[in-house]
Design an enzyme around this catalytic site. Structure first.
Site, PDB file in Angstrom:
ATOM      1  N   HIS A 186       0.823  -1.209   0.000  1.00 36.62           N
ATOM      2  CA  HIS A 186       0.000   0.000   0.000  1.00 36.62           C
ATOM      3  C   HIS A 186       0.857   1.260   0.000  1.00 36.62           C
ATOM      4  CE1 HIS A 186      -3.760  -2.225   1.618  1.00 36.62           C
ATOM      5  NE2 HIS A 186      -3.790  -2.093   0.317  1.00 36.62           N
ATOM      6  N   CYS A 195      -2.900  -2.340 -16.920  1.00 35.17           N
ATOM      7  CA  CYS A 195      -3.407  -1.577 -15.782  1.00 35.17           C
ATOM      8  C   CYS A 195      -2.667  -1.918 -14.496  1.00 35.17           C
ATOM      9  CB  CYS A 195      -4.908  -1.790 -15.597  1.00 35.17           C
ATOM     10  SG  CYS A 195      -5.402  -3.501 -15.391  1.00 35.17           S
TER      11      CYS A 195
END
Length: 571
Positions: free
Chosen positions: A195, A497
């Protein structure tokens, strides 16, 4: 004799980590404060019910704080914080804490121990679940601070621009960074898809994670951070520091002028799109992009005891399509399982969730989740008050039969005439048979993070193997080349992506491999746009061939860097 700007400092140690956020910065270090410590002496519990209530309220307080911060954000940042808040509200975690209190532990100790056991389980599970262990550690520290009445763990404020150095950086802290003060991030822990990496890219900050030796950096020490090379130079020579500063200023000036659709220098279109999730559609639409290349729909499902209704989903999709009128919106269907388990969609115990029932495979167990979602997307696509180009794709498709099945389900839901239908290529099997997949769908989109993990048999969350997870790995590029070639022959679009799309040099290689659209966090779009504008399609193909012929990711990157136009490599 005056030192040249490129002269190295022979005594300056250079720490190596994972390149996580492009760009560079030179500034003094400011370290994150240590997490709250429990007193050596644990108090005796005299009222078990009261102690359980205190622990429960502390966890709820942390969750509420995370949710409040998420409400002020959009995109990746909001999605990450909301996912972390779900962990703080996890009933199983709460049950373990209360059980420890029942067995005599004080609330703060019970939170520490229960979170520790939970972290061990996540780490043992590997894959995406291991990636969440750091998030749980942040929940533990915050809840302990609440229970002991200590200051909440947080960011340093030295009163001047600095390089933030930490053992690891929790999402709740990353999203609060003041980018006028924090010039770069360095962490000792963290993997290439953690993250911290995702959020650093979304903020446009140079970052190096998984950096061995970061724990030796002390407050006030000047460092030069290179987020492209993944290096941290301690006490850099004056010439080095000046060079990094000038490069950063040049990068900001050049990229601020790059705008408009993606084009190679000879006019070949390459769509530049956003990765998006929870947040305000109008804010997302304000970015200089050609639409959305990856809409993560998990945010609609995660924080619920029951799945959202068709009407609820239709309302969300309709609003998004309206905001992106005239542009592309690519909706990825629910990617549940693995690190995103759903209370209403149990798939049973799995020894390795990353290889289990996730993505499109969830429909085998809970088919109505997918059929309802497709019905909602179709209803929104039929709304007359938008002109968005709607595309829908399924994650974790492995075989041509699965591609055919998904396309049939989408058409049955009414998407055959109102949207383009595609699938994601995230496993080698799908890449190897991409030509057969494209017999059944209108487009494919490559998820490079997962494709790297499955190609190299390396846990994408494991910082100890960054070279295997490097998107410049020739084996990974060879699979992408195979998909690109299939797209050219079938006259179908091929997107990327994953995080690879955010690297301007690698973006050139991807276009040379046949990729026709690139989707990434907003701050990366300008650099990719600039790189494309300085290379023709033929030059991109030449760079791709150089990368494919290399025998290592380091060699692949270096050869391409040398061959690319100086305007781009000087950024």
């Amino acid at each position: 004799m005056e030192q040249t700007e490129s002269a190295p400092n022979p005594t300056a140690p250079v720490l190596k980590g994972i390149a996580a956020g492009p760009g560079g910065a030179v500034a003094p270090v400011a370290r994150m404060a240590a997490p709250p410590s429990l007193p050596e002496r644990e108090p005796e519990v005299t009222d078990t019910v009261e102690e359980q209530s205190a622990a429960r309220e502390a966890l709820f307080s942390v969750a509420a704080d995370l949710e409040g911060r998420a409400a002020e954000l959009d995109g990746e940042a909001a999605a990450v914080l909301n996912a972390q808040a779900l962990m703080a509200r996890d009933p199983e975690l709460r049950r373990q804490v209360e059980e420890d209190v029942q067995n005599g532990s004080a609330a703060a100790w019970a939170v520490r121990d229960a979170c520790g056991r939970y972290q061990d389980l996540l780490l043992a599970a590997g894959g995406y679940l291991a990636e969440r262990a750091a998030d749980l550690g942040d929940i533990r520290d915050r809840a302990v601070a609440v229970l002991l009445g200590l200051p909440m763990p947080g960011l340093p404020d030295p009163g001047h621009p600095h390089v933030l150095v930490a053992e690891d950086l929790a999402p709740a802290d990353t999203v609060r960074l003041d980018t006028s003060q924090v010039l770069a991030i360095v962490t000792r822990l963290g993997g290439p898809t953690s993250h911290t990496v995702i959020l650093a890219r979304s903020l446009g900050l140079p970052a190096v994670v998984g950096c061995a030796g970061a724990d030796t950096l002390t407050d006030g020490t000047t460092v030069a951070v290179d987020g492209d090379a993944g290096t941290v130079e301690v006490d850099p020579a004056p010439g080095t520091a000046e060079r990094v500063r000038r490069r950063a200023e040049h990068r900001r000036a050049v990229l601020s002028a790059a705008s408009g659709p993606g084009r190679t220098s000879d006019g070949v279109a390459v769509s530049l799109l956003l990765n998006a999730g929870e947040g305000d559609p109008d804010e997302a639409a304000a970015h200089d992009s050609e639409g959305i290349g990856l809409l993560r729909t998990e945010f609609l499902f995660l924080d619920r005891a029951e799945p959202p209704t068709i009407a609820e989903q239709t309302e969300v999709y309709t609003r998004l399509f309206r905001a992106f009128t005239g542009r592309t919106v690519t909706v990825r269907t629910l990617d549940a399982g693995s690190d995103k388990p759903l209370a209403f969609a149990e798939t049973g115990p799995e020894d390795n969730p990353a290889l289990g029932v996730r993505g499109f495979r969830t429909a085998r167990v809970h088919p109505t989740l997918l059929s309802d979602q497709l019905t909602a997307i179709a209803a929104a696509a039929r709304e007359p008050d938008h002109q968005a180009r709607v595309r829908v794709m399924a994650p974790m498709v492995s075989t041509p039969a699965e591609a055919e099945e998904f396309a049939a389900l989408a058409r049955t839901a009414g998407l055959g005439t109102t949207a383009e239908i595609g699938v994601m290529v995230e496993v080698p099997a799908a890449a190897l048979l991409a030509d057969r997949l494209l017999n059944h769908v209108d487009f494919v989109s490559i998820g490079t993070n997962d494709l790297a993990q499955y190609t190299m048999a390396a846990d994408r969350t494991l910082g100890a193997l960054p070279d295997l997870l490097d998107p410049w790995q020739p084996a990974l590029l060879s699979l992408i080349d195979k998909v690109g070639d299939a797209g050219r022959r079938a006259d179908r679009s091929v997107g990327v992506c994953g995080e690879a799309a955010a690297d301007p040099l690698l973006a050139l290689v991807l276009v040379g491999l046949g990729v026709t659209s690139l989707s990434t966090a907003p701050p990366a779009l300008s650099a990719v746009r600039f790189a494309l504008a300085h290379h023709s399609k033929a030059e991109c193909r030449g760079l791709a061939e150089l990368a494919l012929a290399a025998d290592s990711p380091e060699r692949s990157r270096e050869i391409v860097r040398r061959a690319a136009h100086p305007e781009v490599t000087d950024l």
